[in-house]
Design a protein around this motif. Structure first.
Motif, PDB file in Angstrom:
ATOM      1  N   LEU A 106       6.872 -10.484 -15.184  1.00  0.00           N
ATOM      2  CA  LEU A 106       5.609 -10.197 -14.500  1.00  0.00           C
ATOM      3  C   LEU A 106       5.686  -8.763 -13.993  1.00  0.00           C
ATOM      4  O   LEU A 106       6.608  -8.403 -13.256  1.00  0.00           O
ATOM      5  N   TYR A 107       4.740  -7.929 -14.425  1.00  0.00           N
ATOM      6  CA  TYR A 107       4.665  -6.531 -14.010  1.00  0.00           C
ATOM      7  C   TYR A 107       3.703  -6.453 -12.833  1.00  0.00           C
ATOM      8  O   TYR A 107       2.536  -6.821 -12.953  1.00  0.00           O
ATOM      9  N   ARG A 108       4.184  -5.967 -11.686  1.00  0.00           N
ATOM     10  CA  ARG A 108       3.367  -5.898 -10.479  1.00  0.00           C
ATOM     11  C   ARG A 108       3.323  -4.450  -9.986  1.00  0.00           C
ATOM     12  O   ARG A 108       4.350  -3.791  -9.883  1.00  0.00           O
ATOM     13  N   TRP A 109       2.124  -3.969  -9.684  1.00  0.00           N
ATOM     14  CA  TRP A 109       1.967  -2.617  -9.131  1.00  0.00           C
ATOM     15  C   TRP A 109       2.253  -2.683  -7.640  1.00  0.00           C
ATOM     16  O   TRP A 109       1.621  -3.431  -6.906  1.00  0.00           O
ATOM     17  N   VAL A 110       3.217  -1.881  -7.191  1.00  0.00           N
ATOM     18  CA  VAL A 110       3.590  -1.863  -5.771  1.00  0.00           C
ATOM     19  C   VAL A 110       3.427  -0.477  -5.157  1.00  0.00           C
ATOM     20  O   VAL A 110       3.691  -0.293  -3.989  1.00  0.00           O
ATOM     21  N   GLY A 111       2.985   0.477  -5.967  1.00  0.00           N
ATOM     22  CA  GLY A 111       2.906   1.870  -5.549  1.00  0.00           C
ATOM     23  C   GLY A 111       1.766   2.131  -4.650  1.00  0.00           C
ATOM     24  O   GLY A 111       1.571   3.053  -3.985  1.00  0.00           O
TER      25      GLY A 111
END
Length: 111
Positions: A106-111
């Motif tokens: 699962l690719y999650r944007w945390v930026g």
């Protein structure tokens, strides 16, 4: 003396060039004059346009499974191979967290 030996097709070729000390000095001077006086310009990454699009895609989605993201990146970049390169680049991006969920990451944007 410089000696070059080789073949052009079936024909053997041998070339000899004799240079005196003055000739060598002229070559050194010419090389020094043609050397760049400033630092070379950075090479523009051909993938920068796709890279920004890939980051924006994940940022807007928030999170995507690996297969979903790969499909969207392949469509964005124009080929599955280019999509895979972008996926790998996202995996190593500081703004993206990759978590194993079931059989797919699962690719999650945390930026």
């Amino acid at each position: 003396m410089i000696r070059v030996r080789g073949r052009i097709g079936d024909l053997p070729v041998e070339l000899e060039i004799e240079l005196g000390s003055e000739d060598w000095q002229n070559l050194r001077d010419a090389a020094a004059q043609t050397a760049p006086s400033t630092a070379p310009k950075p090479v523009v990454d051909a993938w920068d346009g796709h890279w920004e699009g890939a980051r924006a895609l994940l940022r807007q989605a928030g999170e995507l499974s690996g297969p979903q993201l790969l499909d969207q990146l392949a469509a964005l970049a124009g080929s599955p191979q280019a999509g895979k390169r972008l996926l790998v680049r996202l995996r190593h991006c500081a703004q993206v967290k990759v978590e194993p969920v079931g059989g797919a990451p699962l690719y999650r944007w945390v930026g």
